[in-house]
Design a protein around this motif. Structure first.
Motif, PDB file in Angstrom:
ATOM      1  N   THR A 188       0.823  -1.204   0.000  1.00 23.29           N
ATOM      2  CA  THR A 188       0.000   0.000   0.000  1.00 23.29           C
ATOM      3  C   THR A 188       0.855   1.251   0.000  1.00 23.29           C
ATOM      4  OG1 THR A 188      -1.842  -1.096   1.137  1.00 23.29           O
ATOM      5  CG2 THR A 188      -1.754   1.301   1.267  1.00 23.29           C
ATOM      6  N   MET A 189       1.868   1.290   0.844  1.00 24.54           N
ATOM      7  CA  MET A 189       2.718   2.473   0.917  1.00 24.54           C
ATOM      8  C   MET A 189       3.484   2.697  -0.386  1.00 24.54           C
ATOM      9  SD  MET A 189       2.109   4.022   3.718  1.00 24.54           S
ATOM     10  CE  MET A 189       0.396   3.485   3.431  1.00 24.54           C
ATOM     11  N   ARG A 190       3.910   1.624  -1.041  1.00 24.53           N
ATOM     12  CA  ARG A 190       4.575   1.778  -2.340  1.00 24.53           C
ATOM     13  C   ARG A 190       3.613   2.337  -3.374  1.00 24.53           C
ATOM     14  NH1 ARG A 190       7.353  -3.083  -0.895  1.00 24.53           N
ATOM     15  NH2 ARG A 190       5.803  -4.359  -1.983  1.00 24.53           N
ATOM     16  N   THR A 191       2.358   1.867  -3.337  1.00 22.17           N
ATOM     17  CA  THR A 191       1.371   2.345  -4.301  1.00 22.17           C
ATOM     18  C   THR A 191       0.970   3.778  -4.012  1.00 22.17           C
ATOM     19  OG1 THR A 191       0.545   0.072  -4.529  1.00 22.17           O
ATOM     20  CG2 THR A 191      -0.840   1.813  -5.426  1.00 22.17           C
ATOM     21  N   VAL A 192       0.918   4.158  -2.740  1.00 19.38           N
ATOM     22  CA  VAL A 192       0.690   5.562  -2.380  1.00 19.38           C
ATOM     23  C   VAL A 192       1.764   6.447  -3.016  1.00 19.38           C
ATOM     24  CG1 VAL A 192       0.847   7.206  -0.460  1.00 19.38           C
ATOM     25  CG2 VAL A 192      -0.627   5.201  -0.253  1.00 19.38           C
ATOM     26  N   GLU A 193       3.014   6.005  -2.953  1.00 23.19           N
ATOM     27  CA  GLU A 193       4.107   6.768  -3.568  1.00 23.19           C
ATOM     28  C   GLU A 193       3.945   6.836  -5.084  1.00 23.19           C
ATOM     29  OE1 GLU A 193       7.750   5.018  -2.318  1.00 23.19           O
ATOM     30  OE2 GLU A 193       7.510   5.586  -0.207  1.00 23.19           O
ATOM     31  N   GLU A 209     -11.787   4.695  -2.612  1.00 24.18           N
ATOM     32  CA  GLU A 209     -10.953   3.801  -1.814  1.00 24.18           C
ATOM     33  C   GLU A 209     -11.578   3.536  -0.446  1.00 24.18           C
ATOM     34  OE1 GLU A 209      -8.668   1.229  -0.778  1.00 24.18           O
ATOM     35  OE2 GLU A 209      -8.072   2.067  -2.718  1.00 24.18           O
ATOM     36  N   HIS A 210     -11.292   2.323   0.101  1.00 30.16           N
ATOM     37  CA  HIS A 210     -11.730   1.941   1.436  1.00 30.16           C
ATOM     38  C   HIS A 210     -10.612   2.046   2.475  1.00 30.16           C
ATOM     39  CE1 HIS A 210     -15.813   0.526   0.738  1.00 30.16           C
ATOM     40  NE2 HIS A 210     -15.395  -0.059  -0.370  1.00 30.16           N
ATOM     41  N   ASP A 211      -9.364   2.045   2.014  1.00 29.83           N
ATOM     42  CA  ASP A 211      -8.224   2.060   2.923  1.00 29.83           C
ATOM     43  C   ASP A 211      -8.044   3.479   3.463  1.00 29.83           C
ATOM     44  OD1 ASP A 211      -5.609   2.193   4.049  1.00 29.83           O
ATOM     45  OD2 ASP A 211      -5.019   0.431   2.887  1.00 29.83           O
ATOM     46  N   MET A 212      -8.596   3.743   4.651  1.00 28.83           N
ATOM     47  CA  MET A 212      -8.604   5.107   5.168  1.00 28.83           C
ATOM     48  C   MET A 212      -7.219   5.650   5.522  1.00 28.83           C
ATOM     49  SD  MET A 212     -11.539   6.321   4.788  1.00 28.83           S
ATOM     50  CE  MET A 212     -11.493   5.344   3.279  1.00 28.83           C
ATOM     51  N   PRO A 213      -6.314   4.865   6.134  1.00 32.72           N
ATOM     52  CA  PRO A 213      -4.974   5.416   6.364  1.00 32.72           C
ATOM     53  C   PRO A 213      -4.301   5.884   5.080  1.00 32.72           C
ATOM     54  CG  PRO A 213      -5.304   3.459   7.698  1.00 32.72           C
ATOM     55  CD  PRO A 213      -6.486   3.539   6.771  1.00 32.72           C
ATOM     56  N   ALA A 214      -4.452   5.105   4.000  1.00 32.67           N
ATOM     57  CA  ALA A 214      -3.868   5.501   2.719  1.00 32.67           C
ATOM     58  C   ALA A 214      -4.538   6.760   2.179  1.00 32.67           C
ATOM     59  CB  ALA A 214      -3.991   4.363   1.709  1.00 32.67           C
ATOM     60  N   VAL A 215      -5.865   6.826   2.289  1.00 35.16           N
ATOM     61  CA  VAL A 215      -6.609   7.997   1.819  1.00 35.16           C
ATOM     62  C   VAL A 215      -6.172   9.247   2.564  1.00 35.16           C
ATOM     63  CG1 VAL A 215      -8.894   9.094   1.841  1.00 35.16           C
ATOM     64  CG2 VAL A 215      -8.632   6.778   0.941  1.00 35.16           C
ATOM     65  N   MET A 216      -6.063   9.139   3.887  1.00 36.40           N
ATOM     66  CA  MET A 216      -5.686  10.298   4.689  1.00 36.40           C
ATOM     67  C   MET A 216      -4.257  10.756   4.375  1.00 36.40           C
ATOM     68  SD  MET A 216      -8.318  11.136   6.350  1.00 36.40           S
ATOM     69  CE  MET A 216      -9.940  10.382   6.633  1.00 36.40           C
ATOM     70  N   LYS A 217      -3.411   9.828   3.996  1.00 33.06           N
ATOM     71  CA  LYS A 217      -2.016  10.156   3.698  1.00 33.06           C
ATOM     72  C   LYS A 217      -1.864  10.823   2.335  1.00 33.06           C
ATOM     73  CE  LYS A 217       2.580   8.006   3.418  1.00 33.06           C
ATOM     74  NZ  LYS A 217       3.184   8.841   4.473  1.00 33.06           N
ATOM     75  N   ILE A 218      -2.672  10.407   1.363  1.00 34.91           N
ATOM     76  CA  ILE A 218      -2.423  10.797  -0.021  1.00 34.91           C
ATOM     77  C   ILE A 218      -3.277  11.958  -0.510  1.00 34.91           C
ATOM     78  CG2 ILE A 218      -4.123   9.280  -1.162  1.00 34.91           C
ATOM     79  CD1 ILE A 218      -1.975   8.608  -3.205  1.00 34.91           C
ATOM     80  N   ALA A 232     -20.064  15.248   3.428  1.00 37.32           N
ATOM     81  CA  ALA A 232     -18.929  16.068   3.866  1.00 37.32           C
ATOM     82  C   ALA A 232     -17.941  16.235   2.721  1.00 37.32           C
ATOM     83  CB  ALA A 232     -18.235  15.440   5.070  1.00 37.32           C
ATOM     84  N   GLU A 233     -17.173  17.296   2.798  1.00 38.56           N
ATOM     85  CA  GLU A 233     -16.101  17.568   1.845  1.00 38.56           C
ATOM     86  C   GLU A 233     -15.071  18.446   2.534  1.00 38.56           C
ATOM     87  OE1 GLU A 233     -15.348  19.833  -2.448  1.00 38.56           O
ATOM     88  OE2 GLU A 233     -17.393  19.324  -1.824  1.00 38.56           O
ATOM     89  N   GLY A 234     -13.788  18.107   2.378  1.00 34.15           N
ATOM     90  CA  GLY A 234     -12.759  18.932   3.004  1.00 34.15           C
ATOM     91  C   GLY A 234     -11.407  18.266   2.985  1.00 34.15           C
ATOM     92  N   THR A 235     -10.480  18.823   3.710  1.00 31.79           N
ATOM     93  CA  THR A 235      -9.139  18.263   3.834  1.00 31.79           C
ATOM     94  C   THR A 235      -9.193  17.007   4.702  1.00 31.79           C
ATOM     95  OG1 THR A 235      -8.626  19.512   5.837  1.00 31.79           O
ATOM     96  CG2 THR A 235      -8.171  20.584   3.710  1.00 31.79           C
ATOM     97  N   PRO A 236      -8.155  16.183   4.660  1.00 29.31           N
ATOM     98  CA  PRO A 236      -8.148  15.007   5.540  1.00 29.31           C
ATOM     99  C   PRO A 236      -8.381  15.352   7.007  1.00 29.31           C
ATOM    100  CG  PRO A 236      -6.438  14.775   3.892  1.00 29.31           C
ATOM    101  CD  PRO A 236      -7.017  16.147   3.710  1.00 29.31           C
ATOM    102  N   GLN A 237      -7.761  16.419   7.494  1.00 29.95           N
ATOM    103  CA  GLN A 237      -7.945  16.807   8.887  1.00 29.95           C
ATOM    104  C   GLN A 237      -9.393  17.192   9.169  1.00 29.95           C
ATOM    105  OE1 GLN A 237      -5.542  20.104  10.180  1.00 29.95           O
ATOM    106  NE2 GLN A 237      -5.955  19.755  12.353  1.00 29.95           N
ATOM    107  N   GLN A 238     -10.004  17.935   8.264  1.00 31.72           N
ATOM    108  CA  GLN A 238     -11.404  18.327   8.446  1.00 31.72           C
ATOM    109  C   GLN A 238     -12.323  17.111   8.444  1.00 31.72           C
ATOM    110  OE1 GLN A 238     -11.573  21.020   5.118  1.00 31.72           O
ATOM    111  NE2 GLN A 238     -11.395  22.848   6.426  1.00 31.72           N
ATOM    112  N   ILE A 239     -12.052  16.155   7.576  1.00 33.75           N
ATOM    113  CA  ILE A 239     -12.888  14.956   7.480  1.00 33.75           C
ATOM    114  C   ILE A 239     -12.759  14.109   8.744  1.00 33.75           C
ATOM    115  CG2 ILE A 239     -13.211  12.776   6.248  1.00 33.75           C
ATOM    116  CD1 ILE A 239     -14.296  15.327   4.833  1.00 33.75           C
ATOM    117  N   GLN A 240     -11.549  13.978   9.273  1.00 32.78           N
ATOM    118  CA  GLN A 240     -11.337  13.201  10.493  1.00 32.78           C
ATOM    119  C   GLN A 240     -12.094  13.768  11.686  1.00 32.78           C
ATOM    120  OE1 GLN A 240      -7.012  13.393  10.356  1.00 32.78           O
ATOM    121  NE2 GLN A 240      -6.911  11.167  10.197  1.00 32.78           N
TER     122      GLN A 240
END
Length: 259
Positions: A188-193, A209-218, A232-240
Protein backbone atom coordinates in the motif's frame (compact mmCIF):
# COMPACT_ATOMS: atom_id res chain seq x y z
CA UNK A 1 -9.09 29.18 -11.01
CA UNK A 2 -11.68 27.12 -12.87
CA UNK A 3 -12.03 23.45 -11.99
CA UNK A 4 -10.71 20.72 -14.28
CA UNK A 5 -13.70 18.49 -13.50
CA UNK A 6 -17.14 19.52 -12.22
CA UNK A 7 -19.79 17.15 -10.89
CA UNK A 8 -23.01 19.17 -10.83
CA UNK A 9 -26.16 17.94 -9.04
CA UNK A 10 -25.66 14.37 -10.32
CA UNK A 11 -28.45 11.90 -9.52
CA UNK A 12 -28.74 8.25 -10.50
CA UNK A 13 -31.92 6.19 -10.10
CA UNK A 14 -32.40 2.50 -10.81
CA UNK A 15 -36.18 2.17 -10.90
CA UNK A 16 -37.34 3.12 -7.41
CA UNK A 17 -33.82 3.03 -5.95
CA UNK A 18 -31.82 6.26 -5.76
CA UNK A 19 -28.13 5.30 -5.80
CA UNK A 20 -26.84 8.89 -5.93
CA UNK A 21 -28.78 12.04 -5.08
CA UNK A 22 -27.85 15.58 -6.08
CA UNK A 23 -24.07 15.21 -5.70
CA UNK A 24 -21.84 18.18 -6.52
CA UNK A 25 -18.11 18.80 -6.17
CA UNK A 26 -15.14 19.97 -8.22
CA UNK A 27 -11.66 18.61 -8.87
CA UNK A 28 -8.83 21.06 -9.41
CA UNK A 29 -5.94 20.49 -11.80
CA UNK A 30 -3.08 18.40 -10.30
CA UNK A 31 -5.14 17.58 -7.23
CA UNK A 32 -5.64 14.20 -5.58
CA UNK A 33 -9.25 13.96 -4.50
CA UNK A 34 -10.66 10.83 -2.83
CA UNK A 35 -14.28 9.70 -2.65
CA UNK A 36 -14.96 7.60 0.43
CA UNK A 37 -17.94 6.17 2.29
CA UNK A 38 -19.24 2.99 3.91
CA UNK A 39 -20.20 0.00 1.78
CA UNK A 40 -23.28 0.79 -0.29
CA UNK A 41 -22.73 4.55 -0.11
CA UNK A 42 -22.88 4.94 -3.91
CA UNK A 43 -19.18 5.49 -4.62
CA UNK A 44 -18.86 3.05 -7.52
CA UNK A 45 -22.04 4.29 -9.17
CA UNK A 46 -20.80 7.87 -9.01
CA UNK A 47 -17.43 6.82 -10.41
CA UNK A 48 -19.08 5.07 -13.35
CA UNK A 49 -21.13 8.18 -14.17
CA UNK A 50 -18.05 10.41 -14.09
CA UNK A 51 -16.31 8.10 -16.59
CA UNK A 52 -19.60 7.82 -18.54
CA UNK A 53 -19.91 4.07 -18.05
CA UNK A 54 -23.37 4.83 -16.65
CA UNK A 55 -25.73 7.62 -17.79
CA UNK A 56 -26.90 10.16 -15.26
CA UNK A 57 -30.59 10.37 -14.42
CA UNK A 58 -30.15 14.10 -13.91
CA UNK A 59 -27.29 16.53 -13.43
CA UNK A 60 -24.09 16.62 -15.45
CA UNK A 61 -20.34 16.12 -15.41
CA UNK A 62 -18.14 18.77 -17.03
CA UNK A 63 -14.50 18.37 -18.07
CA UNK A 64 -12.71 21.62 -18.90
CA UNK A 65 -16.15 23.22 -19.06
CA UNK A 66 -17.47 20.71 -21.61
CA UNK A 67 -20.25 18.29 -20.76
CA UNK A 68 -18.98 14.69 -20.89
CA UNK A 69 -21.76 12.89 -19.03
CA UNK A 70 -23.71 10.37 -21.14
CA UNK A 71 -21.13 10.33 -23.94
CA UNK A 72 -19.63 7.02 -25.05
CA UNK A 73 -16.87 5.96 -22.59
CA UNK A 74 -14.19 5.76 -25.28
CA UNK A 75 -14.92 9.35 -26.32
CA UNK A 76 -14.59 10.50 -22.71
CA UNK A 77 -11.30 8.60 -22.44
CA UNK A 78 -9.98 10.23 -25.62
CA UNK A 79 -10.76 13.62 -24.11
CA UNK A 80 -8.51 12.73 -21.18
CA UNK A 81 -10.78 11.28 -18.46
CA UNK A 82 -9.50 7.73 -18.02
CA UNK A 83 -10.72 5.12 -15.56
CA UNK A 84 -8.81 2.14 -14.22
CA UNK A 85 -10.73 -0.76 -12.74
CA UNK A 86 -10.90 -2.49 -9.38
CA UNK A 87 -10.06 -5.76 -11.14
CA UNK A 88 -7.36 -4.68 -13.54
CA UNK A 89 -8.24 -5.43 -17.15
CA UNK A 90 -5.12 -6.93 -18.69
CA UNK A 91 -4.14 -9.41 -21.37
CA UNK A 92 -2.81 -12.12 -19.08
CA UNK A 93 -1.09 -14.06 -21.84
CA UNK A 94 0.95 -10.99 -22.83
CA UNK A 95 3.95 -9.41 -21.15
CA UNK A 96 3.84 -6.34 -18.98
CA UNK A 97 5.39 -4.25 -21.77
CA UNK A 98 3.00 -5.57 -24.42
CA UNK A 99 0.02 -4.61 -22.26
CA UNK A 100 1.25 -1.04 -21.93
CA UNK A 101 2.12 -0.75 -25.65
CA UNK A 102 -1.39 -1.89 -26.60
CA UNK A 103 -2.97 0.67 -24.26
CA UNK A 104 -1.31 3.46 -26.25
CA UNK A 105 -3.54 2.76 -29.25
CA UNK A 106 -6.31 4.89 -27.74
CA UNK A 107 -4.26 7.92 -28.81
CA UNK A 108 -3.08 6.54 -32.16
CA UNK A 109 -3.04 8.86 -35.16
CA UNK A 110 -3.33 5.87 -37.51
CA UNK A 111 -6.56 4.08 -38.39
CA UNK A 112 -6.99 0.30 -38.32
CA UNK A 113 -6.29 -0.01 -42.05
CA UNK A 114 -3.00 1.84 -41.61
CA UNK A 115 -1.86 -0.69 -39.01
CA UNK A 116 -3.04 -3.55 -41.23
CA UNK A 117 -1.00 -2.46 -44.25
CA UNK A 118 1.93 -1.21 -42.17
CA UNK A 119 1.85 2.42 -43.24
CA UNK A 120 4.67 4.84 -42.42
CA UNK A 121 2.48 6.53 -39.82
CA UNK A 122 1.67 3.15 -38.25
CA UNK A 123 5.37 2.32 -37.93
CA UNK A 124 6.04 5.74 -36.39
CA UNK A 125 3.19 5.26 -33.92
CA UNK A 126 4.43 1.82 -32.89
CA UNK A 127 7.95 3.10 -32.32
CA UNK A 128 6.63 5.96 -30.18
CA UNK A 129 4.34 3.60 -28.24
CA UNK A 130 7.25 1.30 -27.40
CA UNK A 131 9.41 4.23 -26.30
CA UNK A 132 6.61 5.67 -24.16
CA UNK A 133 5.78 2.24 -22.66
CA UNK A 134 9.39 1.78 -21.57
CA UNK A 135 9.43 5.27 -20.00
CA UNK A 136 6.20 4.62 -18.09
CA UNK A 137 7.40 1.23 -16.84
CA UNK A 138 10.67 2.73 -15.62
CA UNK A 139 8.77 5.52 -13.87
CA UNK A 140 6.60 2.96 -12.05
CA UNK A 141 9.60 0.75 -11.21
CA UNK A 142 8.31 -2.02 -13.47
CA UNK A 143 11.17 -1.94 -15.96
CA UNK A 144 12.87 -5.03 -14.56
CA UNK A 145 9.71 -7.13 -15.05
CA UNK A 146 8.65 -5.68 -18.42
CA UNK A 147 9.14 -9.07 -20.06
CA UNK A 148 7.18 -10.99 -17.42
CA UNK A 149 3.80 -12.45 -18.32
CA UNK A 150 1.05 -10.39 -16.70
CA UNK A 151 -0.57 -13.57 -15.38
CA UNK A 152 2.46 -14.14 -13.13
CA UNK A 153 2.35 -10.79 -11.33
CA UNK A 154 1.60 -10.42 -7.61
CA UNK A 155 -1.18 -8.09 -6.48
CA UNK A 156 0.99 -5.01 -5.98
CA UNK A 157 2.54 -5.25 -9.44
CA UNK A 158 -0.88 -5.89 -11.00
CA UNK A 159 -2.17 -2.63 -9.57
CA UNK A 160 0.95 -0.81 -10.76
CA UNK A 161 0.40 -2.29 -14.23
CA UNK A 162 -3.17 -1.00 -14.13
CA UNK A 163 -1.83 2.49 -13.44
CA UNK A 164 0.72 2.06 -16.26
CA UNK A 165 -2.07 1.11 -18.67
CA UNK A 166 -3.98 4.21 -17.60
CA UNK A 167 -0.95 6.47 -18.08
CA UNK A 168 -0.40 5.02 -21.56
CA UNK A 169 -3.61 6.71 -22.71
CA UNK A 170 -2.14 10.14 -21.83
CA UNK A 171 -4.85 11.09 -19.32
CA UNK A 172 -5.49 14.55 -17.96
CA UNK A 173 -7.39 13.05 -15.03
CA UNK A 174 -6.96 9.44 -13.90
CA UNK A 175 -9.82 7.74 -12.05
CA UNK A 176 -8.52 4.98 -9.78
CA UNK A 177 -11.02 2.43 -8.43
CA UNK A 178 -9.72 1.07 -5.10
CA UNK A 179 -6.02 1.09 -6.05
CA UNK A 180 -4.97 -0.22 -2.61
CA UNK A 181 -7.47 -3.10 -2.32
CA UNK A 182 -6.02 -6.45 -1.29
CA UNK A 183 -2.56 -5.10 -0.48
CA UNK A 184 -0.47 -5.49 2.63
CA UNK A 185 0.92 -2.40 4.36
CA UNK A 186 4.22 -2.29 2.45
CA UNK A 187 2.48 -2.72 -0.93
CA UNK A 188 0.00 0.00 0.00
CA UNK A 189 2.72 2.47 0.92
CA UNK A 190 4.58 1.78 -2.34
CA UNK A 191 1.37 2.35 -4.30
CA UNK A 192 0.69 5.56 -2.38
CA UNK A 193 4.11 6.77 -3.57
CA UNK A 194 3.28 5.72 -7.14
CA UNK A 195 -0.02 7.62 -7.13
CA UNK A 196 1.72 10.69 -5.68
CA UNK A 197 4.28 10.36 -8.47
CA UNK A 198 1.50 10.25 -11.07
CA UNK A 199 0.25 13.61 -9.77
CA UNK A 200 3.82 14.94 -9.90
CA UNK A 201 3.79 14.12 -13.63
CA UNK A 202 0.94 16.61 -14.00
CA UNK A 203 -1.94 14.11 -13.95
CA UNK A 204 -4.94 14.91 -11.75
CA UNK A 205 -6.13 11.94 -9.68
CA UNK A 206 -9.65 11.07 -8.53
CA UNK A 207 -9.91 7.85 -6.55
CA UNK A 208 -12.45 5.69 -4.73
CA UNK A 209 -10.95 3.80 -1.81
CA UNK A 210 -11.73 1.94 1.44
CA UNK A 211 -8.22 2.06 2.92
CA UNK A 212 -8.60 5.11 5.17
CA UNK A 213 -4.97 5.42 6.36
CA UNK A 214 -3.87 5.50 2.72
CA UNK A 215 -6.61 8.00 1.82
CA UNK A 216 -5.69 10.30 4.69
CA UNK A 217 -2.02 10.16 3.70
CA UNK A 218 -2.42 10.80 -0.02
CA UNK A 219 -5.43 13.09 -0.46
CA UNK A 220 -5.51 16.86 -0.88
CA UNK A 221 -9.27 16.79 -0.34
CA UNK A 222 -11.89 14.14 0.40
CA UNK A 223 -15.57 13.82 -0.52
CA UNK A 224 -17.65 11.57 1.75
CA UNK A 225 -20.81 9.78 0.63
CA UNK A 226 -23.39 8.01 2.75
CA UNK A 227 -26.60 6.42 1.49
CA UNK A 228 -26.04 7.99 -1.93
CA UNK A 229 -25.65 11.58 -0.70
CA UNK A 230 -22.64 13.78 -0.06
CA UNK A 231 -22.33 14.40 3.66
CA UNK A 232 -18.93 16.07 3.87
CA UNK A 233 -16.10 17.57 1.84
CA UNK A 234 -12.76 18.93 3.00
CA UNK A 235 -9.14 18.26 3.83
CA UNK A 236 -8.15 15.01 5.54
CA UNK A 237 -7.94 16.81 8.89
CA UNK A 238 -11.40 18.33 8.45
CA UNK A 239 -12.89 14.96 7.48
CA UNK A 240 -11.34 13.20 10.49
CA UNK A 241 -13.01 15.73 12.80
CA UNK A 242 -16.41 15.77 11.06
CA UNK A 243 -19.17 14.40 13.30
CA UNK A 244 -21.32 13.23 10.38
CA UNK A 245 -18.41 11.24 8.98
CA UNK A 246 -17.67 9.66 12.35
CA UNK A 247 -21.32 8.69 12.72
CA UNK A 248 -21.43 7.25 9.18
CA UNK A 249 -18.50 4.98 10.04
CA UNK A 250 -20.48 3.16 12.76
CA UNK A 251 -20.07 6.01 15.25
CA UNK A 252 -16.60 4.87 16.28
CA UNK A 253 -13.53 7.09 16.40
CA UNK A 254 -11.07 4.42 15.39
CA UNK A 255 -8.80 3.30 12.59
CA UNK A 256 -11.77 3.08 10.21
CA UNK A 257 -11.37 6.76 9.42
CA UNK A 258 -7.79 7.20 10.51
CA UNK A 259 -8.47 8.52 14.01
Amino acid sequence: MSALLEVKSVTKKFGGLTANKDISFTVQEKEILSVIGPNGAGKSTLFKMIASFLPTTSGEVLFKGERISNLAPHIVARKGVVRTFQETTIFKSMTVRENVVIAHHLRSKTNLFGFYVGSRRAHADEAEFRRSADEILEFLNLGEISGELASNLPQGHLRALGIAIGLATDPKILLLDEPFAGMNHDETMRTVELVSGVRDRGVTVLLVEHDMPAVMKISDRIVVLNFGEKIAEGTPQQIQQNEQVIEAYLGSEDDAIGL
